[in-house]
Structure formats: C-alpha cells, structure tokens
Design a protein around this motif. Structure first.
Motif, mmCIF file in Angstrom:
data_model
loop_
_atom_site.group_PDB
_atom_site.id
_atom_site.type_symbol
_atom_site.label_atom_id
_atom_site.label_comp_id
_atom_site.label_asym_id
_atom_site.label_seq_id
_atom_site.Cartn_x
_atom_site.Cartn_y
_atom_site.Cartn_z
ATOM 1 N N TRP A 182 21.838 -8.042 94.856
ATOM 2 C CA TRP A 182 22.242 -6.731 95.372
ATOM 3 C C TRP A 182 21.260 -5.668 94.899
ATOM 4 N N HIS A 183 20.998 -4.694 95.748
ATOM 5 C CA HIS A 183 20.319 -3.479 95.288
ATOM 6 C C HIS A 183 21.297 -2.724 94.410
ATOM 7 N N SER A 184 20.786 -1.977 93.460
ATOM 8 C CA SER A 184 21.679 -1.267 92.537
ATOM 9 C C SER A 184 22.516 -0.205 93.231
ATOM 10 N N ASP A 185 22.104 0.256 94.424
ATOM 11 C CA ASP A 185 22.913 1.271 95.119
ATOM 12 C C ASP A 185 24.106 0.666 95.857
ATOM 13 N N ASP A 216 11.847 -15.208 91.815
ATOM 14 C CA ASP A 216 13.065 -15.935 91.481
ATOM 15 C C ASP A 216 13.993 -15.067 90.638
ATOM 16 N N PHE A 217 15.280 -15.184 90.876
ATOM 17 C CA PHE A 217 16.326 -14.472 90.115
ATOM 18 C C PHE A 217 16.062 -12.964 90.022
ATOM 19 N N PRO A 218 15.765 -12.295 91.130
ATOM 20 C CA PRO A 218 15.490 -10.853 91.058
ATOM 21 C C PRO A 218 16.732 -10.065 90.651
ATOM 22 N N GLU A 219 16.524 -9.025 89.863
ATOM 23 C CA GLU A 219 17.610 -8.130 89.463
ATOM 24 C C GLU A 219 17.080 -6.706 89.426
ATOM 25 N N MET A 220 17.736 -5.801 90.165
ATOM 26 C CA MET A 220 17.322 -4.406 90.227
ATOM 27 C C MET A 220 17.920 -3.620 89.073
ATOM 28 N N SER A 221 17.151 -2.695 88.503
ATOM 29 C CA SER A 221 17.656 -1.862 87.414
ATOM 30 C C SER A 221 18.716 -0.898 87.931
ATOM 31 N N PRO A 222 19.577 -0.371 87.039
ATOM 32 C CA PRO A 222 20.622 0.565 87.490
ATOM 33 C C PRO A 222 20.079 1.774 88.242
ATOM 34 N N SER A 223 18.900 2.263 87.848
ATOM 35 C CA SER A 223 18.321 3.427 88.516
ATOM 36 C C SER A 223 17.659 3.070 89.838
ATOM 37 N N GLY A 224 17.390 1.774 90.060
ATOM 38 C CA GLY A 224 16.683 1.351 91.260
ATOM 39 C C GLY A 224 15.177 1.479 91.166
ATOM 40 N N LEU A 233 8.519 -5.159 87.467
ATOM 41 C CA LEU A 233 7.781 -4.322 88.407
ATOM 42 C C LEU A 233 8.326 -2.913 88.354
ATOM 43 N N ASP A 234 7.466 -1.959 88.036
ATOM 44 C CA ASP A 234 7.797 -0.544 88.147
ATOM 45 C C ASP A 234 7.488 -0.155 89.590
ATOM 46 N N ILE A 235 8.520 -0.037 90.400
ATOM 47 C CA ILE A 235 8.333 0.205 91.829
ATOM 48 C C ILE A 235 7.689 1.560 92.070
ATOM 49 N N GLU A 236 8.075 2.571 91.309
ATOM 50 C CA GLU A 236 7.565 3.923 91.514
ATOM 51 C C GLU A 236 6.075 4.017 91.220
ATOM 52 N N ASN A 237 5.633 3.403 90.111
ATOM 53 C CA ASN A 237 4.238 3.503 89.698
ATOM 54 C C ASN A 237 3.403 2.288 90.066
ATOM 55 N N GLN A 238 4.037 1.269 90.668
ATOM 56 C CA GLN A 238 3.342 0.074 91.112
ATOM 57 C C GLN A 238 2.605 -0.602 89.951
ATOM 58 N N ASP A 298 20.972 2.117 80.608
ATOM 59 C CA ASP A 298 19.917 3.128 80.474
ATOM 60 C C ASP A 298 18.564 2.633 80.984
ATOM 61 N N ASP A 299 18.548 1.557 81.744
ATOM 62 C CA ASP A 299 17.333 0.938 82.274
ATOM 63 C C ASP A 299 16.515 0.189 81.225
ATOM 64 N N SER A 300 17.020 0.057 80.000
ATOM 65 C CA SER A 300 16.422 -0.912 79.095
ATOM 66 C C SER A 300 16.913 -2.289 79.529
ATOM 67 N N PHE A 301 16.297 -3.335 79.005
ATOM 68 C CA PHE A 301 16.691 -4.673 79.446
ATOM 69 C C PHE A 301 16.528 -5.665 78.304
ATOM 70 N N ILE A 302 17.268 -6.748 78.402
ATOM 71 C CA ILE A 302 17.286 -7.781 77.369
ATOM 72 C C ILE A 302 16.722 -9.061 77.964
ATOM 73 N N VAL A 303 15.744 -9.654 77.265
ATOM 74 C CA VAL A 303 15.107 -10.887 77.712
ATOM 75 C C VAL A 303 15.414 -11.992 76.713
ATOM 76 N N ALA A 304 15.886 -13.118 77.200
ATOM 77 C CA ALA A 304 16.090 -14.297 76.363
ATOM 78 C C ALA A 304 14.785 -15.074 76.313
ATOM 79 N N THR A 305 14.310 -15.376 75.106
ATOM 80 C CA THR A 305 13.036 -16.073 74.945
ATOM 81 C C THR A 305 13.212 -17.293 74.049
ATOM 82 N N LYS A 306 12.356 -18.269 74.278
ATOM 83 C CA LYS A 306 12.338 -19.475 73.459
ATOM 84 C C LYS A 306 10.885 -19.827 73.206
#
Length: 383
Positions: free
Chosen positions: A271-274, A312-320, A338-343, A359-367
C-alpha cells in the motif's frame, strides 16, 4: 540533508541488460565462468568482494580460484571503463565520490581462459545517520516487528504470536498461532495471517480492545495473498479461485474487483502510505518497473520514479517520501532506501527485514553471516 543525484536513466539502461535470464552454458569443469562481484558500503570506502565461479556441471556454478580480474567502473552501466587489475578477493575502493551510484563489472582470468565482461552490479559510498541498536536476539529467534510508535513489539515464539510493551517490558498478549503481517500506522492494530483448515484468514489484534478480530470477507473468498491498508480498515487481496485484484473495506462491508494492467508477485506489492493507491513491481513481456494502482479510479499507471529493477518487499514511509525495499543490486540481498524527493539511494548491507517508525526513521534487521549469528535491530534516521 541527502544530496540530490540523478540516476534513474542509468537504471533503465542497467535493467535492459542486467539481471536477464539467459540459457545455461555447457559445463566447463576447467574453465572460469565468471568472477562474481559484491559491493559493501563502509561509509569512507566501498569494499569490493570477488569470487571465481566455474560451471562444473549442470548443477550450476561452484566457487573456484582465479588468477586475476580486471575491474571496470563507471557512473552508467553502458559507459564502463577499465579501472585496474587485481588478484585479490577483497579490494578497497577509496576514491568513489560520495552519494553517487557506480556500476562495476569484471573480466576474470584463470590459465588461458578469460571471461567476458560480467553484468554490472551497483556500488555507492555514503554515511549512515544516527544509528542505534535497539535490540539483539539470539540465533534462531524469530523476526521482531516493532510498532510505528516504538512502544510495542510482536514476534513468534513457538506457535504463538506474542505482543510486548517495550515501555514497561511486560507481555501484553499471547495471541495464538499465526503470522505477523505488520502494524497499522497508529499502532492500534497488529495485522495477522491466520489459518482455518487449509484456508488463510486476514485478521488483526486490537491493542485497545485486547482481542483478535477477523476481517469479514465474503464467504466465497479463498485468500491467496493480501495486504492490509495503513489505517487497518481495508484489505487488498488476490483469490485462489478468481482472477483480478479485490478490495474489501470494513465500513462498506463489500467487495470490489479490479483488473490491474499487469500481474505482480506476492513479494512485490504494498500500500502507498496515503491509503489511496497500491504500488507493485512488474516484470513481464511488456516491460519492467514499479506501477501504481489508483483505487478510486481503478486505473494503473507508472510510478513517478522509473525503478526498472527488482523491488522486493517494498514499504513506503509514513510521509510518502521514502521507499524501503530488498534487492540484490550490489551482488547479494540488501535493504535499500530510495529518497523519492531527492532521487538518492542508500544501501544497508546484510539487512533482510525492516519496518518504518512514525517519524520516518526505520529499523533494519541484520545478520552477520550464517544461521548461528544473532539478529541485530538497528534504527536509522534520514537527515
């Protein structure tokens, strides 16, 4: 602030040649097939890893030593130039411009055999901003799903889904069997996939009401795949027995059927965040790219940014403004931003799972490497 870089035309060219499936070559047990490349960002430099491959049998390529490898480099995949030759399996690239996508290919030599120039991978050097390890779990533990408000986490323990309050370090709920499918944007619903006999069910755990609620889809529905809208009020799904894309809104309690212009994989839509559109990546005879489907009009169209490579597994930020996704652009699966605004693109190596915060921060699981490594959950902020 992320520096603006225009890279999309280069990606269009890249995907017209790279990641294409050709027919398998005949086995050459003594001949080098390729020197595969892998790039990893280390902020001040990029590490380039090289590994020889031999197509020893129809079972596929196996690791092999190589004598030397030519490295070709450029800011466009169709304009690579010779950079240097190495006999090492690891090379530091110290002079790459920051925040700039590079395309790297190789020619490997073993004995009298020299391979053709490989398909290019991507490399980028950039800094990581405001990182913080918020959790670490033992090897073999299930993936953690953090709520957008940062106050709750859900995970699988045995066959049960557990929900924990991080502010009090207490267990909020033991839900029972199922799989976590994410959180609503305001963190009041935990999305679930459950089973009833051989059939899937879309449901959610109501945090305030402390109850599991199933979406009352029409009786004829046999769920194949589904995505729940950011507000938790609508379900988009595909049906085992019927073609098309379906939408169910709990307020209207009715099913709508659509026919997007192209088919898409179960791991390549969101889903798009909107909440008014669906995003999906297509890879078919009519082309590749990220598409968007407008729910109100029932019409499909190209995404404003030309992402002509596997998403794969795309997810849009809350701000879009941002898009997180998984891709093997750098030679192995990584999380990409991808920063869509600044490319602008960012690589998060060895990441295999991610979730957005409010707040548009994000959490990445790493191994690190192997199944015995612990999972680390690192929070990033884009500044």
């Amino acid at each position: 602030m992320l520096k603006k870089t225009l890279v999309y035309s280069a990606f269009v060219v890249l995907l017209s040649s790279a990641f294409q499936c050709g027919h398998s070559p005949e086995p050459m047990p003594d001949g080098l097939t390729e020197v595969a490349l892998r790039s990893v960002n280390h902020q001040s430099y990029v590490e380039l890893q090289l590994s020889g491959k031999v197509f020893a049998s129809h079972n596929g390529p196996v690791p092999a030593k190589f004598d030397k490898a030519e490295i070709w480099l450029g800011e466009r995949p169709d304009q690579l130039t010779y950079a240097f030759t190495t006999d090492s399996t690891t090379v530091r690239l110290n002079n790459l411009k920051p925040n700039t996508l590079y395309f790297i290919a190789s020619k490997g030599t073993r004995g009298s055999v020299t391979t053709p120039l490989s398909e290019p991978i991507v490399a980028i050097r950039h800094e990581y901003s405001s990182t913080n390890t918020i959790a670490e779990t033992a090897a073999g533990a299930s993936t953690r799903y953090f709520s957008p408000d940062g106050k709750k986490v859900a995970y699988l323990e045995g066959k049960d889904v557990l929900v924990k309050d991080l502010t009090q370090n207490t267990l909020l709920a033991t839900i029972g069997s199922g799989f976590v499918r994410g959180w609503s944007s305001n963190s009041d619903r935990l999305f679930l996939e459950q089973t009833s006999g051989k059939d899937r069910k879309a449901a959610y755990y109501d945090v305030g009401g402390k109850a599991v609620v199933s979406y009352q889809l029409p009786s004829q529905v046999r769920l194949w795949d589904f995505k729940i809208s950011p507000d938790g009020k609508s379900v988009a799904y595909k049906d085992y027995n019927r073609s098309g894309l379906f939408l169910f809104n709990e307020k209207e309690a009715a099913e709508k059927r659509f026919y997007p212009s192209q088919l898409f994989s179960s791991v390549r839509w969101t889903w798009h965040s909107d909440g008014t559109r669906l995003l999906y990546y297509v890879d078919g005879v009519s082309g590749k790219g990220l598409q968007q489907f407008d729910i109100s009009s029932g019409q499909s169209g190209a995404f404003p940014i030309a992402l002509h490579y596997a998403v794969d597994f795309p997810e849009m930020s809350p701000s879009g403004r941002y898009l997180l996704f998984s891709s093997n652009l750098a030679g192995a699966p990584d999380v990409w931003l991808l920063d869509i605004e600044n490319q602008v693109f960012r690589q998060y190596p060895q990441g295999f799972g991610f979730s957005w915060q409010a707040d548009d921060s994000f959490i990445v699981a790493t191994k690190s490497t192997g199944n015995s490594s612990p999972l680390k959950y690192i929070q990033y902020r884009v500044e």
